[in-house]
Structure formats: structure tokens, C-alpha cells
Design an enzyme around this catalytic site. Sequence first.
Site, PDB file in Angstrom:
ATOM      1  N   ASP A  82       0.839  -1.195   0.000  1.00 27.81           N
ATOM      2  CA  ASP A  82       0.000   0.000   0.000  1.00 27.81           C
ATOM      3  C   ASP A  82       0.877   1.249   0.000  1.00 27.81           C
ATOM      4  O   ASP A  82       1.750   1.402   0.855  1.00 27.81           O
ATOM      5  CB  ASP A  82      -0.898  -0.025   1.248  1.00 27.81           C
ATOM      6  N   HIS A  83       0.671   2.122  -0.963  1.00 27.84           N
ATOM      7  CA  HIS A  83       1.422   3.377  -1.072  1.00 27.84           C
ATOM      8  C   HIS A  83       2.927   3.152  -1.154  1.00 27.84           C
ATOM      9  O   HIS A  83       3.714   3.811  -0.466  1.00 27.84           O
ATOM     10  CB  HIS A  83       1.082   4.322   0.094  1.00 27.84           C
ATOM     11  N   HIS A 180      -7.488   9.957   4.058  1.00 25.13           N
ATOM     12  CA  HIS A 180      -6.983   8.931   4.969  1.00 25.13           C
ATOM     13  C   HIS A 180      -7.316   9.320   6.412  1.00 25.13           C
ATOM     14  O   HIS A 180      -7.376  10.501   6.748  1.00 25.13           O
ATOM     15  CB  HIS A 180      -5.459   8.794   4.826  1.00 25.13           C
ATOM     16  N   GLY A 210     -11.586   4.899   3.123  1.00 29.60           N
ATOM     17  CA  GLY A 210     -12.953   4.405   3.280  1.00 29.60           C
ATOM     18  C   GLY A 210     -13.474   4.452   4.703  1.00 29.60           C
ATOM     19  O   GLY A 210     -14.679   4.301   4.933  1.00 29.60           O
ATOM     20  N   ASN A 230     -10.464   0.942   0.477  1.00 32.12           N
ATOM     21  CA  ASN A 230      -9.463   0.725   1.519  1.00 32.12           C
ATOM     22  C   ASN A 230      -9.986   1.127   2.897  1.00 32.12           C
ATOM     23  O   ASN A 230     -10.539   2.217   3.071  1.00 32.12           O
ATOM     24  CB  ASN A 230      -8.207   1.544   1.222  1.00 32.12           C
ATOM     25  N   VAL A 231      -9.774   0.235   3.862  1.00 32.72           N
ATOM     26  CA  VAL A 231     -10.191   0.488   5.238  1.00 32.72           C
ATOM     27  C   VAL A 231      -9.043   0.125   6.176  1.00 32.72           C
ATOM     28  O   VAL A 231      -8.501  -0.975   6.089  1.00 32.72           O
ATOM     29  CB  VAL A 231     -11.440  -0.346   5.619  1.00 32.72           C
TER      30      VAL A 231
END
Length: 284
Positions: A82-83, A180, A210, A230-231
Site C-alpha cells: 500500500d502506497h 486517509h 474508506g 481501503n479500510v
Amino acid sequence: MPLVSMNEFLPKAKANKFAVGQFNMNNLEFAQAITEAAMEEKSPFIFGVSEGALKYMGIEYTVAIAEAAAKKSGLPIALHLDHGSTFDIAMKCIRAGFSSVMFDGSHHPYEENIKLTKEIVKAAHAMGVSVEGELGTIGGVEDDLSVDEADASLAKPEEAIRFYEETGVDALAIAVGTAHGMYKGEVKIHYDIIEAVVAKIPVPIVLHGGSGVPDDMIRKAIQAGAGKINVNTENQVACTASIREVLGKDANVIDPRKYLTPARNAMKAVVQEKIRLFGSSNQA
């Protein structure tokens, strides 16, 4: 079942108007909670691992936990960076066993973002690994990166479409108003941007940030074309609140299992609720 790329389920999600959840893995309890919820719901899912979480857990432990979850559950699970900030970290993850990576080049100039993302897509696709790209700046905080919501830059549809055409990413995160972390003010999602982009590209849009978005807005975003959501923060909040509650009731508790078990159950409930909201139950 081995770990799979996001291409195992994202095309189906886009075609059938549901979304697959990316739930960030920060330790073993997060991984267990996510997997158990998905098993009960018979849902595919994505383990998201930020660079910060990777440093905390170690890449070998991270991959081993994800592989154990995939084997135990029999579900289609992607292990996703992620990222990711560089080509090198993406390649390190791929070599270690990640089945998917994100390159976040949104802080680079547009042309440079395309160039760098394209290089990662070429290398990743040669290994059967899916790639997520990002365009525009998403507000809030992700690890050590903080972007003021007022300065978050919305993606331009024409630039997003060209970005996909030139890079060939498998999923595209675009800035549409989410952030975020948990929201400090009113949430405003620009559904028109999602619709304009999805109408012109064959891959789904990714909704970052999310956590804390009202359910009706999530449903509307999915109908507009968001196929991955995304959570992370909501799980962190549930985990920490549960631990505080246990320790607040009994300061003599020293066995981690006494407070991590209810914390794991609290996160499982969050994930189960999100899976149902995203419409991915029984889609494995």
C-alpha cells in the site's frame, strides 16, 4: 490456496457492481480478524501493507502470515503493498512473495508519475503481479505522510484516462474527495469524476480513505465504479478502544491474550460489516 493478484477478482467486481475491501494488516491479530470475517462471508479480500507496517512486522513475517491465511481460508487473497514509494520497495515486495503492489507517484509531476508507474507495471506484470497507481492527492495522514484536506488535489478525468492508457495499471486510485484517517468535517465524494473515468477505462477505481464514510455514500461510490475500497483506521480505532476497555476494567491484566482476543473480535465485526456493505459476500 496461494496468494493471487487483484486481477482474480477486480474485473468481476467492476462488472457486477460490488467492491473488494482492502483491509490493512498491522499485526497477526489484524490478519486473523480480517481472514475470519472474510471466511464467514465467503468474500475475496486484499491485505494492505504500508511501508510503515512492513518495517514494523518485517517482510518475511508479513508474507508468511498472508500465505497462512490464504492456505487456511481457501479464499482468493491478494497481498498488496500500500502506497509504495519507489521502484525498489515494489520489487523487494514482489521478490518476497507479494501478489500485488501499489506505486504512489501522486507527489511527482504528472509525466514523471506516468513514467515511474509504467516501469513498475512492466516489471510486475512479467511476474504475474497486479499494480495499482494513484493520481491526484488524497488528504489526511498515511504513515508519515500528511496532506491537508484543503490542499488535496482532485483528479482530472482526462488525466486519469490518459494515465491508465499509458501505464496499463490494474486499478487506479484517484482523488475524489475522500481522506486517509477519520474525517474532521463533512465528507464530499465527487461521483462525477468516478463515473467519467470508469466509463472510459476497463479497470475499477480505488477509493482510499474508506473509514468513516457514511454507508449510503459508499454504496453510491460503488455504483459509480469504485471496485476496491481501503479500510484501516476503523479497525485501528476498534482495536484500541477494545484494549482500553479491558485494561480500564482491570489494571492487573498482563496476559496479552486477555486483551488482544476481544480486540481481534472487535476488528472482525468491523470487517464483516464492511464486506456486507461493499457487496462482496459470497463472491469468493
